[in-house]
Design a protein around this motif. Structure first.
Motif, PDB file in Angstrom:
ATOM      1  N   TYR A  56      39.941  12.279 -32.333  1.00  0.00           N
ATOM      2  CA  TYR A  56      39.533  13.554 -32.265  1.00  0.00           C
ATOM      3  C   TYR A  56      38.884  13.749 -33.573  1.00  0.00           C
ATOM      4  O   TYR A  56      38.685  12.817 -34.587  1.00  0.00           O
ATOM      5  N   CYS A 115      44.170  17.156 -29.992  1.00  0.00           N
ATOM      6  CA  CYS A 115      44.515  16.045 -29.611  1.00  0.00           C
ATOM      7  C   CYS A 115      45.830  17.185 -28.506  1.00  0.00           C
ATOM      8  O   CYS A 115      45.887  18.239 -29.465  1.00  0.00           O
ATOM      9  N   CYS A 139      44.638  10.152 -32.926  1.00  0.00           N
ATOM     10  CA  CYS A 139      45.597  10.717 -32.193  1.00  0.00           C
ATOM     11  C   CYS A 139      46.956  10.267 -32.169  1.00  0.00           C
ATOM     12  O   CYS A 139      47.443   8.759 -32.029  1.00  0.00           O
ATOM     13  N   GLN A 178      44.460  12.151 -25.758  1.00  0.00           N
ATOM     14  CA  GLN A 178      43.275  12.706 -25.671  1.00  0.00           C
ATOM     15  C   GLN A 178      42.307  12.295 -24.862  1.00  0.00           C
ATOM     16  O   GLN A 178      42.503  10.988 -24.875  1.00  0.00           O
ATOM     17  N   CYS A 203      36.189  10.044 -37.134  1.00  0.00           N
ATOM     18  CA  CYS A 203      36.992  10.504 -36.189  1.00  0.00           C
ATOM     19  C   CYS A 203      38.440  10.308 -36.593  1.00  0.00           C
ATOM     20  O   CYS A 203      38.759   9.448 -37.470  1.00  0.00           O
ATOM     21  N   SER A 231      36.253  15.367 -29.166  1.00  0.00           N
ATOM     22  CA  SER A 231      37.523  16.740 -29.182  1.00  0.00           C
ATOM     23  C   SER A 231      37.772  16.334 -30.486  1.00  0.00           C
ATOM     24  O   SER A 231      37.701  15.897 -31.292  1.00  0.00           O
TER      25      SER A 231
END
Length: 232
Positions: free
Chosen positions: A17, A42, A28, A34, A25, A39
């Motif tokens: 995420y 999470c 998670c 996720q 990035c 995204s």
């Protein structure tokens, strides 16, 4: 002609995420997943479940915690390589998601595997080491002259053979009073009196209460030892 300097946004893949203001990035963490790309966060696993590692990409990877009485070497979560195992005798696990079972403390035991709690040794027994599976009975001692006596404890959870005592009619351990006025002393909210063959009367009542025939300090209700003296 030179090209303009431009940054290209990284697409975060499932299991990762990127929150507001983050340029990279993030994976998670354990206990979340996720399943979508791009995204901003999470999703937490349901209660009493977790993932076996970081970067999980599906809710199906949320596994139930190892329950009380068991342990799991992989963060207390069962995996194919390391399923939940019952605690060994002498140990216990009172909580979910236990990584290693704890040995029973002195004065308590776990006779069989899979214990959620340890059993306190009853009176007149003891457990003098951690991780024991059974309590040891207080010994019979040689008083000399061909006489032998059993020994006793005054409470549950005894952790040493040294607490197994022979109590005489003269003295009750920790008591300021002595025979023939039967000793009484308190420990916390408990009241103890010396047990001797005979009859004890409840305070303010005439009906007798027959007490055991052991010369030791035994636990009684206060009314049972309040005015008792002599006899036998």
């Amino acid at each position: 002609a030179g090209s303009l300097g431009m940054s290209v946004c990284e697409v975060c893949q499932p299991g990762n995420y990127s929150g507001v203001g983050q340029s990279e990035c993030q994976v998670c963490p354990v206990g979340t997943y996720q399943d979508q790309a791009r995204s901003a966060g999470c999703t937490s696993c349901p209660d009493f479940t977790s993932t076996g590692g970081a970067g999980s990409t599906s809710a199906s990877l949320c596994e139930a915690f190892c329950p009380p009485g068991t342990y799991g070497e992989e963060n207390g979560i069962p995996t194919v390589a390391s399923p939940c195992q019952p605690c060994e005798p002498g140990t216990h696990a009172p909580f979910y998601q236990t990584v290693a079972c704890a040995p029973c403390v002195r004065g308590s035991v776990a006779p069989s595997g899979g214990a959620q709690s340890c059993q306190v040794c009853p009176r007149n027994t003891y457990a003098n080491r951690t991780g024991m599976t059974e309590c040891t009975a207080c010994p019979v001692v040689d008083l000399g002259g061909g006489e032998f006596s059993a020994t006793y404890t005054i409470a549950d959870g005894t952790a040493s053979e040294l607490e197994c005592k022979t109590f005489s009619p003269d003295v009750c351990e920790q008591s300021p009073r002595s025979y023939p006025v039967y000793p009484v002393y308190t420990s916390g909210s408990n009241t103890y009196g010396q047990v001797h063959i005979g009859t004890v009367y409840y305070d303010g009542e005439n009906e007798p209460y027959i007490i055991p025939t052991l010369l030791t300090c035994d636990l009684f209700a206060k009314a049972e030892v309040y005015n008792y003296s002599g006899g036998g």
